[in-house]
Design an enzyme around this catalytic site. Structure first.
Site, PDB file in Angstrom:
ATOM      1  N   LYS A 107      47.966  65.882  35.793  1.00 13.61           N
ATOM      2  CA  LYS A 107      48.210  65.511  37.186  1.00 13.61           C
ATOM      3  C   LYS A 107      47.250  64.439  37.689  1.00 13.61           C
ATOM      4  O   LYS A 107      47.458  63.895  38.770  1.00 13.61           O
ATOM      5  CB  LYS A 107      48.143  66.751  38.075  1.00 13.61           C
ATOM      6  CG  LYS A 107      49.279  67.730  37.801  1.00 13.61           C
ATOM      7  CD  LYS A 107      49.271  68.887  38.782  1.00 13.61           C
ATOM      8  CE  LYS A 107      50.417  69.845  38.533  1.00 13.61           C
ATOM      9  NZ  LYS A 107      50.167  70.705  37.360  1.00 13.61           N
TER      10      LYS A 107
HETATM   11  C1  LIG Z   1      51.360  71.263  36.733  1.00 10.69           C
HETATM   12  C2  LIG Z   1      51.241  71.668  35.324  1.00 10.69           C
HETATM   13  C3  LIG Z   1      52.375  71.907  34.512  1.00 10.69           C
HETATM   14  C4  LIG Z   1      53.792  71.838  35.051  1.00 10.69           C
HETATM   15  O1  LIG Z   1      54.182  70.537  35.450  1.00 10.69           O
HETATM   16  P1  LIG Z   1      55.421  70.334  36.436  1.00 10.69           P
HETATM   17  O2  LIG Z   1      55.469  68.876  36.715  1.00 10.69           O
HETATM   18  O3  LIG Z   1      55.125  71.153  37.653  1.00 10.69           O
HETATM   19  O4  LIG Z   1      56.637  70.837  35.727  1.00 10.69           O
HETATM   20  C5  LIG Z   1      52.181  72.226  33.179  1.00 10.69           C
HETATM   21  N1  LIG Z   1      50.933  72.332  32.659  1.00 10.69           N
HETATM   22  C6  LIG Z   1      49.830  72.127  33.407  1.00 10.69           C
HETATM   23  C7  LIG Z   1      48.496  72.304  32.773  1.00 10.69           C
HETATM   24  C8  LIG Z   1      49.930  71.797  34.751  1.00 10.69           C
HETATM   25  O5  LIG Z   1      48.816  71.622  35.487  1.00 10.69           O
END
Ligand SMILES: *Cc1c(COP(=O)(O)O)cnc(C)c1O
Length: 433
Positions: A107
């Site tokens: 993210k």
């Molecule tokens: C947010 C997150 C996900 C899921 O991603 P999405 O875009 O919400 O489907 C998977 N793994 C980790 C470590 C995350 O922080």
């Protein structure tokens, strides 16, 4: 570029409006009017380009009409200050490691890109200061807070459930200071999310303040994640493995995989996608039955995927005109229990000496079970395993090294404001800022 709402009941928005508002007036999600294919010569030479060069071409297709070229280039280059290497784990299975950014989770890219794009719009005349509200169960808060740190004209409020995030996670958004405020809510993650939602709906608050969301409903947060898929393809091509590529995405709110589906619409030669779920398998069930039945989330060891009503499902539906047949032709699904996730982390460590985090483990296992002859699989390794230290050490029975970046956060001093889960208290606070 104009943006329409997936609910089709709101007026078209400019990029600036879509980014500042987050959600359309009819509560739908913004979608770009056109998804521009990139030319064949780009795909022919993609393996000779850097991550930044590739990302700029992709960003230009989405944002080039609305942001001057030099500014956009600067935003992209500044966001991607780290590499996203493709690492071979087993025969025909590769890990795209998305965890080399500041908070060691995928993210980071969306958080930073959105912060810089919003910062650009705020500097332009006429956009008043913006307050970003973000509810977090751990990872989103740290990526957003670190992405927005020090950006002028924006203040970030991170709401998190008291006692329910790990110390490492908490330190990543409570030690920053400057324009980041952590609110420690006496409640659950769902309570935090309810407070944020109620704030967006409150007329009086919205007359006083410009409020926006930084989760993956925001186009500036989720679209930049498309960069990863193009760069994965470039690296596969360099390795001579680009034919019949299958990309597997550990999914919760489905922002990440949606960005990959956009990439395919732009011509990226990916054969098919797999969405890997933990026991929160609403999308998996949708693929099997054609029915979308959201339900309350259940806690798992892959907790960033504990989502009971994935917000970006609306975008997936919209991309394929609501056709279950078309969606199932492009994406398959898997669902794993905590026990299966543990087993996968343990075996992959033992057999291949590759340490998966619980989310990446779902992705790796889906490829192990689902790849067909002639296919090459890439799973997105969405977080560094040290972010889930106790879980991972408990599984492999060995100590895991904590990267220097995480250790730095641990040295900071926690500062947070206590908050009840009553909206009246939260509102009173927001009216004083
Ligand atoms: C947010 C997150 C996900 C899921 O991603 P999405 O875009 O919400 O489907 C998977 N793994 C980790 C470590 C995350 O922080």
């Amino acid at each position: 570029m104009k943006y329409y709402s997936t609910n089709k009941q709101a007026p078209m928005a400019s990029l600036q409006e879509a980014v500042v508002k987050g959600l359309a007036a009819d509560r739908g999600l913004f979608m770009p009017m056109t998804i521009k294919p990139l030319p064949q010569d780009f795909y022919d030479t993609i393996d000779s380009l850097s991550f930044q060069e590739i990302a700029y071409r992709v960003a230009d297709a989405f944002f080039g009409e609305d942001v001057p070229a030099d500014t956009l280039k600067q935003i992209v280059y500044d966001t991607l200050s780290f590499d996203v290497p493709l690492v071979k784990v087993a025969d025909n299975i590769y890990s795209l490691e998305l965890f080399h950014g500041p908070t060691l989770a995928f993210k980071d890219v969306g958080g930073r890109f959105m912060a810089r794009l919003l910062g650009y719009f705020i500097k332009k005349e006429g956009q008043k200061d913006v307050n970003v509200l973000v509810a977090t169960s751990g990872d989103t808060g740290s990526a957003v807070a670190n992405g927005f740190l020090g950006v002028e004209g924006i203040h970030v409020y991170v709401l998190y459930p008291k006692g329910k995030v790990s110390e490492i996670q908490e330190k990543q958004f409570t030690t920053l200071g400057q324009n980041i405020t952590a609110l420690e809510v006496d409640g659950t993650f769902d309570d935090c999310q309810a407070l944020v939602k109620a704030a967006f709906m409150d007329k009086e608050l919205n007359e006083h303040l410009s409020l926006t969301s930084a989760n993956s409903i925001n186009v500036a947060r989720f679209l930049p994640q498309a960069f990863y898929y193009f760069y994965a393809y470039a690296q596969l091509k360099r390795a001579g493995k680009a034919d019949n590529a299958v990309i597997c995405v550990p999914s919760g709110n489905f922002g990440n995989i949606t960005a990959g589906l956009f990439g395919k619409k732009m011509g990226l030669p990916v054969k098919r996608f797999i969405a890997a779920n933990n026991r929160n398998d609403i999308f998996y069930q949708y693929l099997q039955t054609g029915k979308y039945n959201p339900r309350p989330s259940i806690a798992t060891i892959a907790n960033a995927m504990d989502v009971g009503d994935p917000s970006n499902f609306a975008r997936v539906l919209d991309l394929y005109g609501g056709s279950h047949a078309e969606i199932s032709a492009e994406i398959s699904g898997t669902t794993y229990t905590d026990e299966q996730i543990r087993e996968t982390v343990k075996e992959t460590w033992k057999e291949h000496h590759y340490l998966l985090d619980p989310h990446g483990a779902c992705g790796y296992r889906a490829l192990q079970e689902g790849l067909k002859p002639g296919e090459t699989g890439v799973f997105l390794e969405t977080a560094h395993p040290a972010k889930f230290l106790e879980t991972v050490e408990g599984i492999i029975g060995e100590a895991v090294e904590i990267p220097a970046k995480l250790q730095e956060f641990m040295k900071g001093e926690k500062k947070s404001l206590p908050m009840t889960k009553e909206f009246a208290d939260f509102k009173k606070y927001l009216l004083t800022i």
